[in-house]
Design an enzyme around this catalytic site. Structure first.
Site, PDB file in Angstrom:
ATOM      1  N   LYS A  80       1.201  -5.315  38.315  1.00 38.60           N
ATOM      2  CA  LYS A  80      -0.087  -5.542  38.949  1.00 38.60           C
ATOM      3  C   LYS A  80      -1.208  -4.951  38.092  1.00 38.60           C
ATOM      4  CE  LYS A  80       1.634  -4.989  43.722  1.00 38.60           C
ATOM      5  NZ  LYS A  80       1.223  -6.250  44.339  1.00 38.60           N
ATOM      6  N   ARG A  90      10.333  -9.912  49.863  1.00 42.59           N
ATOM      7  CA  ARG A  90      11.182 -10.917  50.520  1.00 42.59           C
ATOM      8  C   ARG A  90      12.634 -10.815  50.051  1.00 42.59           C
ATOM      9  NH1 ARG A  90       7.406 -15.583  48.485  1.00 42.59           N
ATOM     10  NH2 ARG A  90       6.015 -13.786  48.686  1.00 42.59           N
TER      11      ARG A  90
END
Length: 464
Positions: free
Chosen positions: A243, A317
């Site tokens: 990020k 996820r």
């Protein structure tokens, strides 16, 4: 700071027997009607008090002492139900009670309790603030339980990752289980591979603190099975698809799903609801080292479905998929998962309105009703079947990061749905777990979302 335990803070509530001063909580219409204490009304008129939302006017006695306080609620038809949280920061220290209010005393007390929250683990605590007497006709146990749960969720999210990694999250998990005499099981490190949790292991193996699956069991055998699953990514660098710095600033909150699940579990256990409760938290840090999983890797999940890694920053996820597969093996009546899963959910609905996904129409209706009843906002989003094609991968069963950039929260939910057995009732919450601005019932920082409405639904389905 030592590893987080349970922060013991002074209660914001005073005993019912306490000598307390009155708060006249009034709307503009109440002020015009003048149907409250005449001395307070005269003081309000002479002081130019107009009952603007959140305004406070201290009222003196004839002897120059404090006699009470007038608190403005604004327009009667647009009154914020949790405006009472401002009282916890505006009133002088001492004991108070709600003398009059168009908002129920129970809601005012709950708002006051939530509004009294302060996170002060790394600074000198502020002086003791005011306390409120919970009205006699309110359920004091429910109010204090809810305030404690909200505070727990906020504390866990607010604690920085150097003091809230997988080790510390496990410590809190075990302490909560001990408090309510729950049974626990922890699978850590390479043991995740032999226990068939390969994606939890893959996501967390690059970090200094080993990945793990935390499991708690509480309740009565034979009671309806309720399983709570919370995403416990204690810090998310994004992995090799790192990020930018600006996006990493709040990544201590990426275990917000786990924090909210633990808070909900605490409410359920404290209320003694008639459920066979199971709590599952995959606790990892998505870090970078030579052993980090890579873009382009294909992972085999617990369920046997293969997942092509198209972005290592879509890791939540993956850990949830293994945990949800494991949850379904127990054939529960209901699975609830909570996760700070996608930025797309924030783009669609903002930080205060978490979306939820379910194919269970009865459950969806109950959640929407409870959301309105307890003023705990949420919004149902669709598991839109045509978008399932976007979750397909070129060389594996699924991709963890569909291309195109559209409907990211929906496609993430559809990915998770592939790990849910068709006969199991399931709801997924894509929460933010953070308040970017101060509100009457809470400061900027970690936040509990949807757990009050969820508890309302569960307590109606499975009362104690």
């Amino acid at each position: 700071m030592p590893p987080y335990q349970f922060i013991e803070r002074p209660s914001p509530f005073a005993p019912m027997s306490s000598a307390s001063l009155p708060v006249w909580a009034i709307s503009r219409a109440d002020l015009e009607r003048g149907q409250f204490d005449k001395t307070a009304l005269a003081w309000a008129t002479s002081a130019g008090f107009n009952a603007a939302e959140g305004s406070l006017l201290l009222a003196p006695s004839r002897h120059g002492k404090l006699a009470g306080a007038l608190f403005g609620l604004g327009d009667e038809t647009e009154c914020n139900p949790f405006i009472g949280g401002k009282l916890a920061r505006a009133l002088p220290a001492g004991d108070w009670h709600i003398e009059t209010s168009p908002i129920s005393g129970a809601v005012m007390a709950l708002a006051f309790g939530m509004g009294a929250y302060r996170y002060e683990s790394y600074r000198k605590p502020a002086p003791a603030g005011p306390r409120l007497v919970i009205p006699a006709d309110a359920d004091a146990d429910t109010i204090t339980r809810t305030v404690a749960a909200v505070s727990l969720a906020r504390d866990l999210v607010n604690t920085p990752a150097n003091d809230m990694g997988p080790d510390a999250l496990e410590t809190v998990f075990l302490a909560l289980a001990k408090r309510y005499k729950a049974k626990t099981k922890v699978v850590t490190g390479d043991a995740l591979l032999s226990a068939n949790f390969p994606m939890i292991h893959a996501v967390g193996r690059a970090a200094e603190q080993a990945p793990r699956l935390l499991e708690m069991r509480w309740g009565k055998k034979g009671a309806p099975k309720l399983t709570l699953v919370g995403k416990g990514v204690c810090f998310d660098t994004g992995g090799l698809d790192i990020k930018p710095a600006s996006s990493m600033l709040l990544m201590k909150k990426d275990m917000g799903g786990a924090a909210n699940v633990l808070a909900l579990a605490m409410m359920i256990m404290d209320a003694g609801l008639a459920v066979d409760l199971r709590v599952l938290i995959p606790a990892v840090e998505n870090s970078i080292s030579a052993s980090a999983f890579r873009p382009g890797d294909v992972l085999t999940s617990r369920k046997g479905l293969t997942v092509q890694i198209d972005n290592t920053d879509a890791e939540g996820r993956l850990v949830l998929a293994d945990a949800l597969s494991y949850a379904c093996e127990d054939k529960p009546a209901l699975i609830v998962d909570m996760a700070t899963l996608t930025g797309a959910a924030r783009v669609a609905l903002g930080p205060d309105l978490p979306p939820f996904y379910t194919d269970d129409e009865t459950l969806a209706g109950s959640l929407s009703e409870s959301s309105r009843a307890v003023a705990d906002p949420m919004w149902r989003m669709p598991l839109y079947k045509p978008y399932e094609a976007d979750v397909k991968a070129r060389i594996a069963d699924l991709t963890n990061a569909p291309s195109g950039g559209f409907a990211g929260s929906i496609t993430a939910a559809l990915f998770l749905k592939r790990f849910i057995e068709p006969e199991v009732s399931w709801v997924h919450f894509d929460i933010f777990a953070w308040s970017p601005k101060e509100r009457p019932h809470g400061p900027v920082g970690g936040e509990a979302q949807a757990i009050r409405a969820l508890f309302d639904v569960v307590s109606q389905r499975y009362p104690a």
